[in-house]
Design a protein around this motif. Sequence first.
Motif, short mmCIF file in Angstrom:
data_model
loop_
_atom_site.label_atom_id
_atom_site.label_comp_id
_atom_site.label_asym_id
_atom_site.label_seq_id
_atom_site.Cartn_x
_atom_site.Cartn_y
_atom_site.Cartn_z
N ILE A 112 -33.05 -38.78 41.50
CA ILE A 112 -33.78 -38.53 40.27
C ILE A 112 -32.78 -38.44 39.12
O ILE A 112 -31.62 -38.10 39.32
N SER A 113 -33.25 -38.75 37.93
CA SER A 113 -32.35 -38.73 36.77
C SER A 113 -32.09 -37.28 36.34
O SER A 113 -32.82 -36.36 36.71
N MET A 114 -31.06 -37.11 35.53
CA MET A 114 -30.72 -35.78 35.06
C MET A 114 -31.82 -35.23 34.15
O MET A 114 -32.09 -34.03 34.17
N GLU A 115 -32.47 -36.09 33.38
CA GLU A 115 -33.55 -35.64 32.52
C GLU A 115 -34.71 -35.08 33.35
O GLU A 115 -35.30 -34.05 33.02
N THR A 116 -35.02 -35.75 34.44
CA THR A 116 -36.07 -35.29 35.34
C THR A 116 -35.68 -33.97 35.99
O THR A 116 -36.49 -33.05 36.10
N PHE A 117 -34.42 -33.87 36.38
CA PHE A 117 -33.92 -32.64 36.99
C PHE A 117 -34.07 -31.46 36.03
O PHE A 117 -34.57 -30.40 36.40
N VAL A 118 -33.66 -31.66 34.78
CA VAL A 118 -33.75 -30.59 33.79
C VAL A 118 -35.21 -30.20 33.55
O VAL A 118 -35.55 -29.01 33.48
N ALA A 119 -36.09 -31.19 33.44
CA ALA A 119 -37.51 -30.91 33.20
C ALA A 119 -38.12 -30.13 34.37
O ALA A 119 -38.85 -29.15 34.17
N LEU A 120 -37.84 -30.57 35.59
CA LEU A 120 -38.39 -29.88 36.76
C LEU A 120 -37.84 -28.47 36.90
O LEU A 120 -38.58 -27.52 37.19
N THR A 121 -36.55 -28.32 36.70
CA THR A 121 -35.92 -27.01 36.83
C THR A 121 -36.46 -26.05 35.77
O THR A 121 -36.75 -24.89 36.07
N THR A 122 -36.63 -26.54 34.56
CA THR A 122 -37.20 -25.71 33.50
C THR A 122 -38.62 -25.29 33.84
O THR A 122 -39.00 -24.13 33.64
N ALA A 123 -39.40 -26.21 34.38
CA ALA A 123 -40.78 -25.89 34.76
C ALA A 123 -40.81 -24.84 35.86
O ALA A 123 -41.62 -23.91 35.82
N ILE A 124 -39.95 -24.97 36.84
CA ILE A 124 -39.89 -24.01 37.95
C ILE A 124 -39.53 -22.62 37.43
O ILE A 124 -40.18 -21.62 37.76
N ILE A 125 -38.49 -22.55 36.62
CA ILE A 125 -38.03 -21.26 36.10
C ILE A 125 -39.10 -20.63 35.21
O ILE A 125 -39.38 -19.43 35.31
N THR A 126 -39.71 -21.43 34.36
CA THR A 126 -40.75 -20.91 33.48
C THR A 126 -41.93 -20.38 34.29
O THR A 126 -42.42 -19.28 34.03
N TYR A 127 -42.37 -21.13 35.29
CA TYR A 127 -43.47 -20.70 36.13
C TYR A 127 -43.13 -19.40 36.86
O TYR A 127 -43.91 -18.45 36.85
N TYR A 128 -41.95 -19.36 37.44
CA TYR A 128 -41.57 -18.20 38.25
C TYR A 128 -41.52 -16.93 37.40
O TYR A 128 -42.09 -15.92 37.76
N PHE A 129 -40.86 -17.00 36.26
CA PHE A 129 -40.71 -15.80 35.45
C PHE A 129 -42.00 -15.43 34.72
O PHE A 129 -42.26 -14.25 34.52
#
Length: 58
Positions: free
Chosen positions: A32-49
């Motif tokens: 996966i591209s770095m942009e996709t990685f950043v988007a997914l990671t941000t979504a995960i962190i936002t959801y979790y917190f």
Amino acid sequence: MKQALINLLKVKTILSLLFSLTTCYLAVKGKISMETFVALTTAIITYYFNKKESDKNE
């Protein structure tokens, strides 16, 4: 300390960690591209917190 370990084993936490690790693995392997990685990671962190905050408010 014991309560922190119990909270760590909740389903929501396990799924968030697994999804994060999978995303990291795919980014390292170049699947996966770095942009996709950043988007997914941000979504995960936002959801979790956000879920943590709303659980405390209830």
